[in-house]
Design an enzyme around this catalytic site. Structure first.
Site, short mmCIF file in Angstrom:
data_model
loop_
_atom_site.label_atom_id
_atom_site.label_comp_id
_atom_site.label_asym_id
_atom_site.label_seq_id
_atom_site.Cartn_x
_atom_site.Cartn_y
_atom_site.Cartn_z
CE LYS A 147 -3.76 -2.36 2.45
NZ LYS A 147 -4.60 -2.41 3.68
CE LYS A 179 -2.40 -10.83 0.96
NZ LYS A 179 -2.36 -9.40 0.67
CD GLU A 209 -6.61 -12.13 3.36
OE1 GLU A 209 -5.75 -11.34 2.94
OE2 GLU A 209 -7.83 -12.00 3.13
CG ASP A 230 -7.16 -9.92 6.69
OD1 ASP A 230 -6.44 -8.96 7.02
OD2 ASP A 230 -8.18 -9.81 5.98
#
Length: 298
Positions: A147, A179, A209, A230
């Protein structure tokens, strides 16, 4: 950091071109081109320094742009900093970070680009250091994410290192991380994990994840080498860590999600190896730096 690498030079040159630094009309109309000056970069708040190596490169690139435009060279420059001031060092409010001695027009034209870069990078380093200090005494490491500002990832991630954090994946080729959307489009946890392990290249580690105990059991059974927990609470992470350690002691455990300075230590004490903090590069506030410019004695 190789500040003269092609990638870094392109970023810094692009910043100067964006600001049209070589076409500074205000400076050209008001300042004697032969005037020499000294610019002192000063911290206006406590911070962790990052990006000092960019300053001389920016000055060199500016001169090259000036010459390319057909104008005469702005001449020599010198960037000086105290031996105890370097990237990763904490400075106090009012403390000089570096001194630039140069042509006055060059200083004024590059001032904003230099400060913008140092302020953002030092802001990232400062926030990273706060998270690192928050988990001090545990085995947990603070890592960054992808990010980042488009085009500035290499600088953002370097700043994280200046603050004591670690870099996670640099890009999509750097490691396999399955993900939610991969799982949704790839046929579920079992199938996507199996395909990644079967068809990976070389020794790339496979991470997946998960968000629940049911998903965790599938990941453990499927042979995940790294598990990303997560959006779990610290209590849920603690239970998950216990299950993973019992079944696969060498599996790396990472936490991501609603991590803040207020709760990061709880996640660390829950037993995670890594805590990924997107806000390090996604929303770190730029620190307040300034440049004091004064003419040199004639």
């Amino acid at each position: 950091m190789d500040w003269k690498s092609r990638r870094i030079v392109a970023i810094l040159e692009g910043a100067l071109i964006e600001d049209r630094a070589a076409e500074d009309v205000t400076t050209s109309l008001t300042i004697d081109r032969k005037l020499r000056a000294t610019g002192s970069i000063v911290a206006r708040e406590p911070c962790i320094v990052a990006g000092l190596g960019a300053v001389p490169v920016i000055m060199e690139l500016f001169n090259a742009l000036v010459v390319k435009s057909g104008a005469p060279s702005v001449g020599r420059f010198e960037v000086i900093s105290h031996p105890e001031i370097f990237d990763g060092v904490k400075v106090k409010r009012g403390q000089p970070i570096a001194v630039v001695r140069s042509n006055a027009c060059a200083l004024l034209a590059t001032e904003r680009v230099i400060l913008n870069l140092l302020q953002r990078m030092s802001g990232i380093a400062t926030l990273t250091q706060e998270f690192v200090r928050a988990v001090a005494g545990t085995r947990t490491k603070i890592v960054d994410t992808r990010k980042t500002i488009p085009g500035l990832r290499v600088l953002d991630k370097y700043a994280v290192c200046c603050g004591g954090g670690l870099n996670h994946r640099l890009d999509l080729r750097d490691g396999i991380s399955i993900k939610r959307n991969h799982i949704a489009l790839g046929g579920g946890i079992e199938k996507t994990l199996s395909n990644a392990l079967k068809f990976r290249s070389g020794k790339q580690s496979v991470q997946i994840e998960i968000r629940s105990v049911d998903e965790l059991e599938l990941a453990i059974k499927g042979g995940a080498e790294s598990i990303l927990l997560d959006n779990m609470t610290p209590a849920a992470v603690k239970k998950a860590v216990k299950l993973i350690r019992a079944a696969r002691p060498t599996t790396q455990i990472e936490v991501s999600g609603p991590v803040t300075l207020a709760n990061v230590r709880k996640y660390a004490l829950a037993g995670a190896d890594l805590i990924a903090v997107g806000k390090l590069t996604e929303s770190a506030a730029a620190v307040n730096l300034g440049m004091r410019v004064a003419p040199d004695a004639s």
